[in-house]
Design an enzyme around this catalytic site. Sequence first.
Site, PDB file in Angstrom:
ATOM      1  N   CYS A 157      53.540  39.579  34.385  1.00 13.17           N
ATOM      2  CA  CYS A 157      52.737  39.400  35.613  1.00 13.17           C
ATOM      3  C   CYS A 157      52.364  40.725  36.265  1.00 13.17           C
ATOM      4  O   CYS A 157      51.601  40.761  37.236  1.00 13.17           O
ATOM      5  CB  CYS A 157      53.465  38.509  36.609  1.00 13.17           C
ATOM      6  SG  CYS A 157      53.634  36.830  36.006  1.00 13.17           S
ATOM      7  N   HIS A 181      36.640  34.154  42.329  1.00 14.31           N
ATOM      8  CA  HIS A 181      36.034  35.131  41.427  1.00 14.31           C
ATOM      9  C   HIS A 181      36.242  36.572  41.887  1.00 14.31           C
ATOM     10  O   HIS A 181      35.414  37.443  41.622  1.00 14.31           O
ATOM     11  CB  HIS A 181      34.550  34.829  41.180  1.00 14.31           C
ATOM     12  CG  HIS A 181      34.376  33.666  40.251  1.00 14.31           C
ATOM     13  ND1 HIS A 181      34.616  32.375  40.629  1.00 14.31           N
ATOM     14  CD2 HIS A 181      34.026  33.612  38.951  1.00 14.31           C
ATOM     15  CE1 HIS A 181      34.408  31.559  39.610  1.00 14.31           C
ATOM     16  NE2 HIS A 181      34.066  32.295  38.573  1.00 14.31           N
ATOM     17  N   GLU A 204      49.559  27.908  40.808  1.00 11.69           N
ATOM     18  CA  GLU A 204      49.054  28.962  39.922  1.00 11.69           C
ATOM     19  C   GLU A 204      48.723  28.381  38.560  1.00 11.69           C
ATOM     20  O   GLU A 204      47.769  28.783  37.911  1.00 11.69           O
ATOM     21  CB  GLU A 204      50.120  30.059  39.731  1.00 11.69           C
ATOM     22  CG  GLU A 204      50.000  31.177  40.712  1.00 11.69           C
ATOM     23  CD  GLU A 204      50.842  32.383  40.322  1.00 11.69           C
ATOM     24  OE1 GLU A 204      51.522  32.368  39.266  1.00 11.69           O
ATOM     25  OE2 GLU A 204      50.807  33.348  41.089  1.00 11.69           O
TER      26      GLU A 204
HETATM   27 ZN   LIG Z   1      49.668  35.421  38.040  1.00 10.11          ZN
END
Ligand SMILES: [Zn+2]
Length: 140
Positions: free
Chosen positions: A23, A68, A130
């Site tokens: 991450c 975006h 997520e």
């Molecule tokens: Zn992430």
Amino acid sequence: MIKCIRRVQFCAGHRVWKHENKCAHLHGHNYVALLHATAPQLDALGRIVDFSYLKESIGAWIESHWDHGFILYEKDTEGIEALQRIAGQRLYLMQENPTAENMAAHLLHVVAPRELRGTEVQVVKVELWETENCYAEASL
Ligand SMILES: [Zn+2]
């Protein structure tokens, strides 16, 4: 308590500054925010608020600031510098690491009160997904 819940989907990139693992790389998610709203009483039609209002207020904020774009921690100078090389790249800086937890808290404590100012509607909980398997929740 009666709540209404609006789902807002958006695509954004981030990285978790100083993450121990993958991450730490710039990457993105198809995020889903679930906005849990309530009000002292229902309106004349029996609603907390029209679902479209949440989309047009908080949803519009998400669309113009996060969708975006990349969301980075303001201390992530390396990431910021890399993205600023791309002309016009949407970049949103947070005072905390852009984890799902901090993003949910940001929507709950900063964005929702500001976007709903002047109404009796209050967002009391935000779930920020997520992935289909992982989400964080912030509530009052
Ligand atoms: Zn992430």
